[in-house]
Scaffold this active site. Structure first.
Site, short mmCIF file in Angstrom:
data_model
loop_
_atom_site.label_atom_id
_atom_site.label_comp_id
_atom_site.label_asym_id
_atom_site.label_seq_id
_atom_site.Cartn_x
_atom_site.Cartn_y
_atom_site.Cartn_z
CE LYS A 1 -18.26 -0.44 8.69
NZ LYS A 1 -18.14 -0.42 7.39
NE ARG B 1 -25.02 -7.62 2.66
CZ ARG B 1 -23.19 -7.94 2.06
NH1 ARG B 1 -23.19 -9.14 1.92
NH2 ARG B 1 -22.52 -7.00 1.56
MN MN Z 1 -20.86 -2.62 7.71
#
Ligand code: MN
Ligand code: ZN
Length: 510
Positions: free
Chosen positions: A285, A359
Site C-alpha cells: 500500500k 476475501r
Molecule cells: Mn488489503
C-alpha cells in the site's frame, strides 16, 4: 463506571452533576427538568421561574440536538451543577438521538472533572419513546460517550466518571428502566471492547494476541472458545488463510466461539475479518495513512464485541463466531501476484493483488461455516477501498446478500441499533468478472466494480459442491466505518466500534 438505577426526585440527589434535557421549541419545563427548574427558582416552587426557564427565555439555550449548557446551583440543591442537554425537536426524537445527547452530556460532565453523575432517562417522558428503549439508549450513549483509550499514555490516568445513577421518579417504570439500563450497559461495553481492540497498536495485537483476547472474552461471557494455530489451520487445508499468513513472522489463528454448544438448533454464524495489520503484502500500500491498517481487524472486533454482549445477555439462540486472524506482510516468504492458491473448498484462486487478502481468509471461514448448517451467516469486513469511495467515510457500511428477507432483517436490526447499512447489488456480471484465465477465479479485478466483485468472490464459498447457496448470507463491507475524526455525541475520535449493536440486535430477532 458503576451504573445504578434509583427511584427518587432528581433535584434531591447528591452528585457532582445532574443531567436533564430540553426539547427545542419548548418554553416551559416539565418532568424532571421542571422539578429542577422549580428547585432553582427565585420564588420557591413556582414553575417556569427557575434558572432553566431563564436561560431559555434569554435565548442562550435553544434545545438543539446535542447543545449543552451548565448551570451552577448556588446551594439551592445538593448537586453543585446541572447539565442541560438538547434533544432537538420532539417529533424528530429517535433512540439514537437519545444515545447522542446522553453521550454529549456525559462527556461534558467528565471534562468538568465530575466523578458521580446523575441522569434522567432521556426521551421516555414527553418524548414518547418506550421507557425501556429510552433507558437502554441513555445508558448506551453514556457508556460509549465516557469511553477513553489510554493504554499508551504515560502518567496520570486522566479524568473519569466513577459512578452514574439513572433516576426515574415513577415507581411503575422502575422495572423497565432497570432492564433497559442493564442491557444498554452490556451492549455498550461490547462496543467499547471492539473499540479497544481496534485502537490497540498492531505490535500489541498480533493474531496470537487477538486470539488470546478472544479467549478472555469467551471466558468472561460464558462462551466456549476453540483456537487453532497454524498446524490446525494447515490440517483443515485453509489455503486462503495460510497464503496470506505466510509472509508474516506472526503466525495465524482461527478462532471459533460458541454461545450455546449444547443447543442443537441451526445457529446464527458471525464471521469477522481479523487482519491485525494490512501492509498490502507484495502489492504494498501507499505509506500515507498506512497506520490506519491496524483497523483491518475491525470485522473480528465487531464480532468479538457482539459475542461478549450476546453471552452476557444470555440470549437463548445459538450464535457461533468464526474469526480468521492473520497479518499481511511483504517478505521473502510472502504469497505473490500470479500465485495460484487452493482454498479449503478446493476452488483454485489466482492472486492478482496480495492486498485483496481479506476475501482470501473470509472465504475459508465461510466454507467452514457450512458444517454447522446455519440458519444464516453474516460476515463483517473492512474489505474494500471501493466501498469507502462509494458510500463515504463515516457515512454507511455496504450490505450484500443472497437473500432479500435476511437482508431486510439486517437493515431493520441496524436501524433499531442506530447504525447505518446501505444495500448494494449482487449482479451476476460480477461473477463473470472474477473468472480467471489460469485458475477457477481471481482475487481482484482492477479498478472497476470493486465492491460487487469482492462480494461475489465471497459468495463462491457459501456454495455447496452442487453450486447451490448453502444458507442465507449477508456480507457487510464496513471499510467506511473504521475511525471517527472528531468527538460527537457518543462517537469519539478513534475507533468507532461499528457493527456490534447491529449484530446483537440481529441475534435477538433472528
Ligand atoms: Mn488489503
Ligand atoms: Zn485488508
Amino acid at each position: 463506571m458503576k451504573i445504578s438505577v434509583i427511584q427518587k426526585q432528581i433535584q434531591a440527589l447528591p452528585a457532582d452533576a445532574l443531567i436533564v434535557n430540553w426539547f427545542e421549541g419548548a418554553m416551559t419545563p416539565t418532568g424532571a427538568a421542571g422539578a429542577v427548574d422549580s428547585a432553582l427558582g427565585a420564588t420557591d416552587g413556582i414553575p417556569g421561574d427557575g434558572m432553566l426557564s431563564r436561560l431559555i427565555k434569554l435565548g442562550d439555550f435553544k434545545g438543539k440536538h446535542n447543545e449543552v449548557a451548565v448551570l451552577y446551583t448556588n446551594g439551592l440543591i445538593p448537586s453543585p451543577r446541572v447539565i442541560l442537554v438538547g434533544l432537538g425537536s420532539k417529533d424528530k426524537l429517535t433512540p439514537d438521538r437519545v444515545r447522542q445527547a446522553s453521550g454529549t452530556a456525559v462527556r461534558k460532565a467528565r471534562d468538568l472533572g465530575c466523578k458521580h453523575v446523575t441522569s434522567v432517562v432521556h426521551g421516555g417522558g414527553i418524548g414518547g419513546l418506550d421507557v425501556r428503549i429510552a433507558a437502554q439508549a441513555t445508558i448506551e450513549g453514556a457508556v460509549m460517550g465516557a469511553y477513553q483509550f489510554r493504554e499508551y499514555k504515560s502518567g496520570a490516568n486522566g479524568k473519569a466518571i466513577d459512578e452514574l445513577t439513572l433516576v426515574e421518579f415513577n415507581p411503575a417504570r422502575q422495572q423497565a428502566v432497570r432492564s433497559g439500563a442493564q442491557d444498554g450497559e452490556i451492549i455498550a461495553q461490547g462496543v467499547n471492547t471492539a473499540r479497544t481492540l481496534i485502537n490497540r497498536a498492531p505490535n500489541h495485537l498480533t493474531p496470537a494476541l487477538l486470539a488470546d483476547a478472544a479467549r478472555e472474552i469467551s471466558t468472561a461471557s460464558g462462551l466456549t472458545a476453540t483456537i487453532l494455530d497454524e498446524v490446525g489451520i494447515a490440517q483443515l487445508k485453509m489455503g486462503g488463510i495460510m497464503a496470506v499468513a505466510q509472509g508474516s513472522a506472526s503466525r495465524p489463528r482461527f478462532v471459533v466461539l460458541d454461545s450455546a454448544p449444547d443447543n442443537k438448533t441451526p445457529p446464527l454464524v458471525l464471521v469477522g475479518k481479523g487482519v491485525t495489520f494490512d501492509s498490502g503484502g507484495i502489492s504494498l500500500k501507499d505509506p500515507a495513512g498506512m497506520e490506519s491498517m491496524k483497523a483491518d481487524m475491525g470485522g473480528a472486533a465487531a464480532v468479538l464485541g457482539a459475542m461478549q454482549a450476546i453471552g452476557q445477555l444470555h440470549l437463548p439462540q445459538r450464535v457461533i463466531a468464526l474469526l480468521p486472524m492473520v497479518e499481511n506482510m511483504p517478505s521473502g516468504r510472502s504469497f505473490r501476484p500470479g500465485d495460484v492458491v487452493t482454498m479449503m473448498s478446493g476452488l483454485k484462486v489466482e492472486i492478482i493483488s496480495t492486498d485483496a487478502e481479506g476475501r482470501m481468509i473470509l472465504a475459508d471461514a465461510l466454507h467452514y461455516a457450512q458444517r454447522y448448517q446455519p440458519r444464516a451467516v453474516v460476515d463483517l469486513a473492512t474489505l474494500t477501498g471501493a466501498c469507502v469511495v462509494a458510500l463515504g467515510e463515516g457515512v454507511a457500511a455496504g450490505l450484500f446478500s443472497n437473500d432479500d428477507a435476511f437482508a431486510m432483517q439486517l437493515l431493520k436490526s441496524a436501524a433499531a441499533a442506530g447504525e447505518r447499512l446501505w444495500q448494494l447489488p449482487m449482479f451476476p456480471e460480477y461473477g463473470e468478472k472474477i473468472k480467471s484465465d489460469v485458475a477457477d477465479i481471481k482475487n481482484s479485478t482492477g479498478r472497476t466494480a470493486g465492491i460487487g466483485t469482492s462480494a461475489w468472490f465471497l459468495k463462491r464459498f457459501i456454495e455447496t459442491e452442487q453450486g447451490k447457496d448453502a444458507f442465507p448470507w449477508a456480507h457487510i463491507d464496513m471499510a467506511p466505518m473504521m475511525f471517527n475524526t472528531e468527538n460527537k455525541g457518543y462517537q469519539l475520535h478513534g475507533a468507532m466500534g461499528f457493527g456490534v449493536r447491529t449484530l446483537v440486535e440481529l441475534a435477538r430477532v433472528c
